[in-house]
Structure formats: structure tokens, C-alpha cells
Design a protein around this motif. Structure first.
Motif, PDB file in Angstrom:
ATOM      1  N   VAL A  38       0.650  -0.697   0.088  1.00 54.05           N
ATOM      2  CA  VAL A  38       0.444  -0.146   0.262  1.00 54.05           C
ATOM      3  C   VAL A  38       0.878   1.373  -0.633  1.00 54.05           C
ATOM      4  CG1 VAL A  38      -1.915   1.581   1.434  1.00 54.05           C
ATOM      5  CG2 VAL A  38      -1.960  -0.801   1.071  1.00 54.05           C
ATOM      6  N   GLN A  39       1.943   1.306   0.571  1.00 54.86           N
ATOM      7  CA  GLN A  39       3.033   2.639   0.788  1.00 54.86           C
ATOM      8  C   GLN A  39       3.578   2.621  -0.393  1.00 54.86           C
ATOM      9  OE1 GLN A  39       5.472   1.612   4.199  1.00 54.86           O
ATOM     10  NE2 GLN A  39       4.437   1.464   5.110  1.00 54.86           N
ATOM     11  N   ARG A  40       3.554   2.064  -1.341  1.00 54.29           N
ATOM     12  CA  ARG A  40       5.021   1.437  -2.425  1.00 54.29           C
ATOM     13  C   ARG A  40       3.479   1.522  -3.541  1.00 54.29           C
ATOM     14  NH1 ARG A  40       7.540  -1.592   0.984  1.00 54.29           N
ATOM     15  NH2 ARG A  40       9.931  -0.688   0.967  1.00 54.29           N
ATOM     16  N   LEU A  41       3.036   1.692  -3.923  1.00 49.26           N
ATOM     17  CA  LEU A  41       1.504   1.676  -5.073  1.00 49.26           C
ATOM     18  C   LEU A  41       1.735   2.918  -5.617  1.00 49.26           C
ATOM     19  CD1 LEU A  41      -0.180  -0.665  -6.356  1.00 49.26           C
ATOM     20  CD2 LEU A  41      -2.432  -0.482  -5.057  1.00 49.26           C
ATOM     21  N   VAL A  49      -7.841  -2.583   2.769  1.00 45.30           N
ATOM     22  CA  VAL A  49      -7.399  -3.445   3.946  1.00 45.30           C
ATOM     23  C   VAL A  49      -7.920  -3.895   5.372  1.00 45.30           C
ATOM     24  CG1 VAL A  49      -4.920  -4.394   4.380  1.00 45.30           C
ATOM     25  CG2 VAL A  49      -5.406  -2.697   2.367  1.00 45.30           C
ATOM     26  N   PRO A  50      -8.840  -5.408   4.872  1.00 44.80           N
ATOM     27  CA  PRO A  50      -9.536  -5.570   6.499  1.00 44.80           C
ATOM     28  C   PRO A  50      -8.672  -6.683   6.697  1.00 44.80           C
ATOM     29  CG  PRO A  50     -10.327  -6.378   4.887  1.00 44.80           C
ATOM     30  CD  PRO A  50      -9.551  -5.824   3.879  1.00 44.80           C
ATOM     31  N   ASP A  51      -8.171  -6.382   8.321  1.00 49.41           N
ATOM     32  CA  ASP A  51      -8.049  -8.223   8.792  1.00 49.41           C
ATOM     33  C   ASP A  51      -9.799  -8.925   8.811  1.00 49.41           C
ATOM     34  OD1 ASP A  51      -5.966  -7.196   9.271  1.00 49.41           O
ATOM     35  OD2 ASP A  51      -5.876  -6.620  11.414  1.00 49.41           O
ATOM     36  N   LEU A  52      -9.514 -10.380   8.041  1.00 42.24           N
ATOM     37  CA  LEU A  52     -10.647 -11.205   8.558  1.00 42.24           C
ATOM     38  C   LEU A  52     -11.276 -11.500   9.248  1.00 42.24           C
ATOM     39  CD1 LEU A  52      -8.807 -13.904   5.362  1.00 42.24           C
ATOM     40  CD2 LEU A  52     -11.026 -11.513   5.533  1.00 42.24           C
ATOM     41  N   ARG A  53     -12.486 -11.869   9.869  1.00 34.16           N
ATOM     42  CA  ARG A  53     -13.144 -12.080  11.154  1.00 34.16           C
ATOM     43  C   ARG A  53     -12.306 -13.427  11.723  1.00 34.16           C
ATOM     44  NH1 ARG A  53     -18.452 -13.839  11.773  1.00 34.16           N
ATOM     45  NH2 ARG A  53     -19.149 -12.121   9.704  1.00 34.16           N
ATOM     46  N   GLY A  54     -11.589 -12.549  12.982  1.00 32.59           N
ATOM     47  CA  GLY A  54     -10.967 -13.838  13.469  1.00 32.59           C
ATOM     48  C   GLY A  54      -9.869 -13.910  13.468  1.00 32.59           C
ATOM     49  N   MET A  55      -8.940 -12.931  12.824  1.00 32.96           N
ATOM     50  CA  MET A  55      -7.592 -12.611  12.986  1.00 32.96           C
ATOM     51  C   MET A  55      -7.421 -10.811  12.949  1.00 32.96           C
ATOM     52  SD  MET A  55      -6.168 -15.105  10.381  1.00 32.96           S
ATOM     53  CE  MET A  55      -7.964 -15.796   9.302  1.00 32.96           C
ATOM     54  N   PRO A 241       4.823 -10.064  -1.073  1.00 35.30           N
ATOM     55  CA  PRO A 241       4.458  -8.509  -0.412  1.00 35.30           C
ATOM     56  C   PRO A 241       5.257  -8.298  -0.097  1.00 35.30           C
ATOM     57  CG  PRO A 241       2.105  -9.885  -1.023  1.00 35.30           C
ATOM     58  CD  PRO A 241       3.404 -10.531  -1.122  1.00 35.30           C
ATOM     59  N   VAL A 242       5.432  -9.157   1.049  1.00 32.40           N
ATOM     60  CA  VAL A 242       6.225  -8.951   2.857  1.00 32.40           C
ATOM     61  C   VAL A 242       8.417  -9.144   2.555  1.00 32.40           C
ATOM     62  CG1 VAL A 242       6.923 -10.243   5.136  1.00 32.40           C
ATOM     63  CG2 VAL A 242       4.223  -9.600   3.867  1.00 32.40           C
ATOM     64  N   GLU A 243       8.553 -10.798   1.728  1.00 34.93           N
ATOM     65  CA  GLU A 243       9.913 -10.923   1.454  1.00 34.93           C
ATOM     66  C   GLU A 243      10.773  -9.963   0.377  1.00 34.93           C
ATOM     67  OE1 GLU A 243       7.827 -14.672   1.003  1.00 34.93           O
ATOM     68  OE2 GLU A 243      10.209 -15.564   1.490  1.00 34.93           O
ATOM     69  N   GLN A 244       9.767  -9.238  -0.788  1.00 36.21           N
ATOM     70  CA  GLN A 244       9.973  -8.270  -1.576  1.00 36.21           C
ATOM     71  C   GLN A 244       9.218  -7.446  -2.061  1.00 36.21           C
ATOM     72  OE1 GLN A 244      13.231  -8.741  -3.342  1.00 36.21           O
ATOM     73  NE2 GLN A 244      13.766 -10.804  -1.892  1.00 36.21           N
ATOM     74  N   PRO A 245       8.731  -6.519  -0.941  1.00 31.69           N
ATOM     75  CA  PRO A 245       8.029  -5.549  -1.440  1.00 31.69           C
ATOM     76  C   PRO A 245       7.639  -4.579  -2.632  1.00 31.69           C
ATOM     77  CG  PRO A 245       8.991  -5.450   0.684  1.00 31.69           C
ATOM     78  CD  PRO A 245       9.509  -6.355  -0.207  1.00 31.69           C
ATOM     79  N   ASP A 246       9.590  -4.567  -3.343  1.00 30.39           N
ATOM     80  CA  ASP A 246       9.875  -3.689  -4.387  1.00 30.39           C
ATOM     81  C   ASP A 246       9.396  -4.168  -5.728  1.00 30.39           C
ATOM     82  OD1 ASP A 246      10.091  -1.179  -2.308  1.00 30.39           O
ATOM     83  OD2 ASP A 246      12.416  -1.777  -2.383  1.00 30.39           O
ATOM     84  N   ARG A 247       9.913  -5.486  -5.885  1.00 40.40           N
ATOM     85  CA  ARG A 247       9.954  -6.249  -6.791  1.00 40.40           C
ATOM     86  C   ARG A 247       8.069  -7.146  -6.997  1.00 40.40           C
ATOM     87  NH1 ARG A 247      14.626 -10.409  -6.309  1.00 40.40           N
ATOM     88  NH2 ARG A 247      15.899  -9.182  -6.766  1.00 40.40           N
ATOM     89  N   PHE A 248       7.223  -6.950  -5.834  1.00 40.25           N
ATOM     90  CA  PHE A 248       5.529  -7.586  -6.261  1.00 40.25           C
ATOM     91  C   PHE A 248       4.979  -6.060  -5.867  1.00 40.25           C
ATOM     92  CE2 PHE A 248       1.630  -7.741  -3.644  1.00 40.25           C
ATOM     93  CZ  PHE A 248       1.375  -8.855  -4.482  1.00 40.25           C
ATOM     94  N   THR A 249       5.398  -5.113  -5.198  1.00 40.71           N
ATOM     95  CA  THR A 249       4.711  -4.000  -6.043  1.00 40.71           C
ATOM     96  C   THR A 249       4.668  -3.530  -7.299  1.00 40.71           C
ATOM     97  OG1 THR A 249       5.166  -3.375  -3.888  1.00 40.71           O
ATOM     98  CG2 THR A 249       3.757  -1.677  -4.764  1.00 40.71           C
ATOM     99  N   GLY A 250       5.725  -3.839  -7.902  1.00 44.05           N
ATOM    100  CA  GLY A 250       6.269  -3.390  -9.357  1.00 44.05           C
ATOM    101  C   GLY A 250       5.448  -4.102 -10.135  1.00 44.05           C
ATOM    102  N   VAL A 251       5.026  -5.726  -9.767  1.00 41.78           N
ATOM    103  CA  VAL A 251       4.801  -6.114 -10.565  1.00 41.78           C
ATOM    104  C   VAL A 251       2.231  -6.008 -10.560  1.00 41.78           C
ATOM    105  CG1 VAL A 251       2.889  -8.971 -10.824  1.00 41.78           C
ATOM    106  CG2 VAL A 251       6.157  -7.924 -11.101  1.00 41.78           C
ATOM    107  N   LEU A 252       2.628  -5.465  -9.183  1.00 37.65           N
ATOM    108  CA  LEU A 252       1.017  -5.204  -9.155  1.00 37.65           C
ATOM    109  C   LEU A 252       0.598  -3.568  -9.856  1.00 37.65           C
ATOM    110  CD1 LEU A 252      -1.881  -5.971  -7.534  1.00 37.65           C
ATOM    111  CD2 LEU A 252      -0.752  -5.184  -5.759  1.00 37.65           C
TER     112      LEU A 252
END
Ligand code: MLT
Length: 266
Positions: A38-41, A49-55, A241-252
Motif C-alpha cells: 500500500v505504501q509503495r503503490l 485492507v481488512p483483517d478477516l474475522r477471527g484474525m 509482498p512481505v519478502e520482496q515488497p519492491d518487486r511485488f509492488t512493481g508487478v502489481l
């Protein structure tokens, strides 16, 4: 924000303005797994960006199904006054939910991001294992899941600090919510017959070293969904998204730019 949805308070981050993107986290994680994305988008997107029920910070119900998770998201969008189509981006369990959301709320889906996930259901043995793990979690807490997941979710090169952080988050999850999610996954529907019906732009992503939903699973999604794009993220395991945020966000981002461009032109 907190929204009361079907008897449970759901926590949700809602930021920015523009084309709406709904991010659905994996198990047993929280919406925070999307923070770097979200920060990089960049501008032009409203990120939900929800937390699902129970989490995470959401309320707990001791029982849930994939259909209920999907209906929660539909109600959440309505509460946020979002009535146009959204891009639904789900990782792993979030991908199972995104596919269920597509089946139940097709008119809401403008694009799909299926990240480190699969279409096939659990085997009978796999479902029994989940039931056993759920019973252990109800009795002893989520530590057993945190210990086993932390061994599998990251690529070998992931830094120790990242492992420690996410182990802590998983171990701090509510035990009823964690057990309920395990049972929901055990009895999730087979999404393979859905693939041919997907007629929205779809991005399929997999981490190069994903040991939980490996490349072969991503290929099934890609081969089954006409016109989908498959991207492999180098240096990532199950949670790019957690391990490679730059690469992942670039693709998304490049995928979403295309979707947004088509929407504006329509
Ligand atoms: C997830 O990351 O959401 C889970 O590993 C999915 C699963 O256990 O099937």
C-alpha cells in the motif's frame, strides 16, 4: 475503521482515492502483510485492507466458511460506500476467498490478483490434518501453527528479523479465529471449475521459492484463466509482498495501471 458486519466488528484500513483495490490477507496473518504494498503503490488507488474475522484486530466468531468471509467483504465494501467494481487481490487463503468472492459477488469484481494461491481443494487427508490442527489450536493456542508456518512461508534468504516479526504476529492470533479459519480452508470448494468462467483481467503471482503453493499451482491458475498474466517473484517464498515488497509492488502496479486505464477509457 471498524465496521459491524454480520455480528462481528471487522477492522479495516481504508486509504487514498481512485480505483478501489481490496486486499485479502493469508492465513494466519493480518492486513498488515499488505502495508509495504500500500505504501509503495502510489496515487490513483483507494486501498481497502481488512483483517478477516477471527484474525488481527477484527472480532472473533468460532465458526466461519469461505462464503462468510466473502460475504463479509461484500458488506465491508457496501459500508465503505463502494458500489463500483474493485480489484480483488488475495494471497493464499486470501486467494481462496477472492475466488469465492468472484463466484458470489461477480458484479463487484473488475480484476483479480491471485497471489501464491491455488484453485484445488484440500485432499481428504489434508482436510483431516487441518481438523486435527484446529483441535490442537483450540486447546493450546496458535503456537503450533506459528511454529510450522514460519518454517515454510519465507524464502531461505529471508532475514531473521522478518521471521521473528511474523512468528510473533502468528503466535498472537486468537485461537478460536485461527481454528475456525483452518476448518474453513479444509472444506473450501473446488475452484478449478470456476477458472474458465473468469472473464476479468487477472494477475497470477508466485514467489520463486514458494513451498506451500508452488509454481505448479500458479500454472494451473494461469492456464485455466483466459488472458491471465503469470509473474514469478525472484527471491520470495510464499509471501512476496512481505519478502520482496519492491518487486511485488512493481508487478502489481503495472497490472493495476492497465486495469485502471481500461476502466477510465470505458
Ligand atoms: C495461507 O498462506 O493462507 C495458507 O498457507 C493457505 C493454506 O494453508 O492452504
Amino acid at each position: 475503521m471498524k465496521v459491524n458486519v454480520h455480528g462481528v466488528e471487522l477492522f479495516c484500513e481504508d486509504n487514498g482515492s481512485g480505483y478501489p483495490v481490496l486486499f485479502v490477507h493469508g492465513f494466519p496473518l493480518t492486513g498488515d502483510m499488505w502495508s509495504d504494498t500500500v505504501q509503495r503503490l502510489g496515487g490513483g488507488y483507494r486501498t481497502i485492507v481488512p483483517d478477516l474475522r477471527g484474525m488481527g484486530r477484527s472480532g472473533v466468531d468460532g465458526h466461519v466458511t469461505m462464503a462468510e468471509y466473502a460475504d463479509d467483504l461484500d458488506s465491508l465494501l457496501a459500508s465503505a460506500d463502494i458500489h463500483k467494481q474493485v480489484a480483488v487481490v488475495g494471497l493464499s487463503m486470501g486467494g481462496y476467498i477472492a475466488l469465492e468472492f468472484f463466484r458470489r459477488h461477480r458484479n463487484r469484481v473488475g480484476a483479480l490478483g491471485l497471489i501464491d494461491t491455488r484453485a484445488a481443494p484440500d485432499t481428504e487427508e489434508g482436510a483431516k490434518n487441518r481438523e486435527r490442527t484446529a483441535a490442537l489450536v483450540r486447546e493450546n493456542g496458535p503456537g503450533v501453527v506459528a511454529d510450522s508456518m514460519i518454517e515454510k512461508i519465507f524464502a531461505p534468504e529471508a532475514p531473521a528479523a522478518l521471521r521473528d516479526k511474523w512468528h510473533g504476529i502468528m503466535a498472537g492470533m486468537d485461537k478460536q479465529g485461527t481454528a475456525a479459519a483452518l476448518v474453513a480452508m479444509a472444506y473450501r470448494p473446488d475452484s478449478r471449475p470456476t477458472l474458465a468462467a473468469i472473464d476479468v483481467p487477472t494477475l497470477v503471482v508466485v514467489g520463486e521459492h514458494d513451498a506451500i503453493t508452488p509454481l505448479a499451482e500458479a500454472r494451473i491458475l494461469h492456464d485455466g484463466i483466459k488472458g491471465s498474466v503469470l509473474e514469478i517473484i525472484p527471491g520470495a517464498g510464499h509471501v512476496p509482498p512481505v519478502e520482496q515488497p519492491d518487486r511485488f509492488t512493481g508487478v502489481l502496479r503495472s497490472f493495476l495501471e492497465g486495469v485502471r486505464g481500461q476502466t477510465l477509457a470505458a
